[in-house]
Design an enzyme around this catalytic site. Structure first.
Site, PDB file in Angstrom:
ATOM      1  N   CYS A  82       3.160  78.077  -4.641  1.00 24.29           N
ATOM      2  CA  CYS A  82       2.161  79.111  -4.936  1.00 24.29           C
ATOM      3  C   CYS A  82       1.542  78.864  -6.321  1.00 24.29           C
ATOM      4  CB  CYS A  82       2.785  80.501  -4.816  1.00 24.29           C
ATOM      5  SG  CYS A  82       1.565  81.829  -4.708  1.00 24.29           S
TER       6      CYS A  82
ATOM      7  N   HIS B 108       4.688  79.896   0.584  1.00 24.65           N
ATOM      8  CA  HIS B 108       6.076  80.091   0.155  1.00 24.65           C
ATOM      9  C   HIS B 108       7.038  79.566   1.225  1.00 24.65           C
ATOM     10  CE1 HIS B 108       5.492  82.662  -3.448  1.00 24.65           C
ATOM     11  NE2 HIS B 108       4.347  82.942  -2.850  1.00 24.65           N
TER      12      HIS B 108
ATOM     13  N   GLU C 139      10.069  78.818   0.988  1.00 22.80           N
ATOM     14  CA  GLU C 139      11.439  79.320   0.841  1.00 22.80           C
ATOM     15  C   GLU C 139      11.754  80.431   1.833  1.00 22.80           C
ATOM     16  OE1 GLU C 139       9.081  81.658  -2.384  1.00 22.80           O
ATOM     17  OE2 GLU C 139       8.988  79.732  -1.341  1.00 22.80           O
TER      18      GLU C 139
END
Length: 545
Positions: free
Chosen positions: A379, A515, A517
């Protein structure tokens, strides 16, 4: 399909790990072949955690459908296969907003709006809706029993227990059973008082999960059973462990899943926890270790980067190494320069908002580029890498993002001024727009450029990742940056927005606007994190010769 509900509450103190306990129980039930979902009910007045400080509340977890939710939903997705959505998390603020909107429309036909029944009915409706289509719905109530904020939620689940009956509801209460070193013994009185408090509002727990730094002995569990009026087999000891992924096996060894199955009279197979056993084995038997420098601005609370931390660990499992995370304040990089970046095997710059520390992140990207050190930008981490490249390689000395310098002569990153909201309507946004719920959110398709590290990692030409941001690469500078050597390896579904960048003449310098993750799990990992850790391990081997 008849859905059964397990309500999870906490007592004595906060941060006992209700979310981990709920997710672990869900993992066991899923391993028995059941379709399980989990909900989190948060008692704060904020509509969602999207505008809350990461250093107070931890990270904001984004679901596939773009909901900004509590970080516990990240735990849920890491433990079970079910994907969370906006129905899986709601707050007091959301409930009141909904009820007040109905009142303004006249839906209540002039009635006096009260906590009971209007607020509690709204809560119950959301709980029932969230559980639809699943065998079991686990509902975690945020906060601690005794807090005034939690009372409407506790009253709602009390009513649901009465309305649905014992064959469809179960109450599980987590408490602290502390060990007093001076006395040399475990103390059960806090648990007794917590259960007394819970019973005083009409909820009798069916299961007690006793948290502590050591196992609760059989005689103490018998004592808790006697004074709390809970079956002895339903008093579960949950001690501290060195890995949260050991908890499903720990709960199963004490028969918690069997107790649930018998209570609900469900016919299902025995739990197969072999995948979790493999995770635990990999975690306990690494072949090496790498040190990753995470350069961020919220490092005083590691939970601000919870999903990133976990994704790095998952990538370590896939590469059979232990990942040591060195948290580096980006303002420290600004003050001390390269010296705080020495000795790392890789650098990761995660997402963030605001100008504080951004130049330190830009310096970290520069250090990684110039020293051929593996770099992973997420990001804002992608945006600072692009800004650094524009300044120091593409000849745009004062390049910046309009988020930090609206007057920059080279605004290589700019605000998204037009966006489609969750109802499909066009929204126009500017710097003065509300902060809450005004970002590009949720899962988006990304086209990957053939022959890039991104395409190699994903083993294909597309990926789907979750977004949470307002600013994008300014397309007016794409050609100039590309001519200077920057590779735009990922584009949005309409190919109008830059989603990924990387460097050709670098072992591993990859960054994404999304993102990744949020979709990493201990059983499956994530291709970008795996590639980053593999590159960091290779860098370490090159340095060591």
């Amino acid at each position: 399909m008849t859905t059964r509900y397990i309500f999870v509450t906490g007592g004595v103190v906060s941060s006992l790990g209700k979310g981990i306990a709920a997710a672990s129980l869900a993992a066991i039930l899923e391993a028995r072949g059941l379709n399980v979902t989990i909900m989190k009910l948060d008692p704060y007045i904020n509509v969602d955690p999207g505008t809350m400080s990461p250093t107070q509340h931890g990270e904001v977890f984004v679901t596939e459908d773009g909901a900004e939710t509590d970080l516990d939903l990240g735990h849920y997705e890491r433990f079970i296969r079910t994907k969370m959505n906006r129905r899986n998390n709601f707050t007091t603020g959301r409930i009141y907003e909904e009820v007040l909107r109905k009142e303004r429309r006249g839906d209540y036909l002039g009635a006096t709006i009260q906590v009971i029944p209007h607020i509690t009915n709204a809560i119950k409706e959301r709980v029932i809706a969230g559980g639809e289509g699943h065998d079991v719905a686990i509902v975690e109530i945020g906060g601690t029993v005794g807090d005034i904020e939690s009372l409407p939620f506790l009253e709602s689940i009390r009513q649901l227990g009465a309305e649905l009956g014992r064959d469809r509801t179960l109450f599980m209460h987590l408490t602290l059973v502390p060990f007093l070193g001076a006395a040399g013994e475990i103390k059960t009185k806090p648990t007794q008082h917590s259960v007394k408090e819970l019973r005083s509002i009409g909820i009798a727990p069916d299961v007690l999960v006793c948290r502590g730094d050591r196992a609760v002995p059989a005689n103490e569990r018998a004592k808790i059973s006697l004074f709390c009026n809970v079956e002895e087999r339903a008093v579960i000891s949950l001690k501290d462990v060195d890995s949260i992924y050991k908890i499903p096996a720990l709960l199963r060894s004490q028969g918690l899943d069997e107790l649930v199955i018998k209570r609900f009279n469900i016919d299902c197979k025995e739990a197969d926890l072999s995948e979790w056993e493999n995770v635990i084995y990999q975690e306990a038997n690494p072949n090496g270790e790498v040190t990753i420098g995470m350069v961020g601005k919220y490092i005083e609370l590691p939970d601000a980067y919870k999903s990133v931390n976990e994704a790095l660990k998952h990538a370590g499992l896939k590469n059979r190494v232990t990942v040591n995370i060195k948290y580096i304040d980006s303002q420290t990089v600004e003050a001390k320069g390269d010296e705080v970046l020495q000795g790392l095997d890789g650098i990761l710059v995660p997402g963030g908002f605001g100008e504080r520390g951004v130049e330190g992140k830009i310096l970290a990207a520069k250090f990684a580029r110039e020293n051929k050190l593996p770099y992973f930008g997420i990001c804002l981490g992608m945006q600072v890498a692009l800004i650094e490249f524009a300044r120091n390689v593409a000849g745009m000395a004062d390049a910046h993002s309009t988020e930090f310098n609206p007057a920059s002569p080279f605004p290589v990153v700019g605000l998204i001024t037009e966006w489609i909201d969750e109802d499909g309507q066009l929204e126009l946004r500017h710097e003065e727009s509300d902060l809450g719920g005004t970002m590009r959110l949720g899962a988006q398709l990304c086209h990957l450029k053939e022959g890039t590290k991104a395409a190699e990692a994903y083993k294909g030409n597309t990926c789907v990742e979750r977004h949470r941001h307002r600013y994008e690469v300014n397309n007016n500078y794409v050609d100039r940056l590309e001519k200077a050597g920057l590779i735009f390896s990922g584009l949005s579904s309409d190919r109008k927005l830059v989603e990924m960048i990387e460097l050709a003449e670098h072992p591993w310098f990859v960054a994404g606007q999304f993102h990744p993750e949020f979709t990493s799990t201990p059983r499956d990992g994530h291709p970008l994190f795996e590639g980053f850790i593999a590159a960091s391990l290779s860098h370490q081997k090159r340095i060591l010769g």
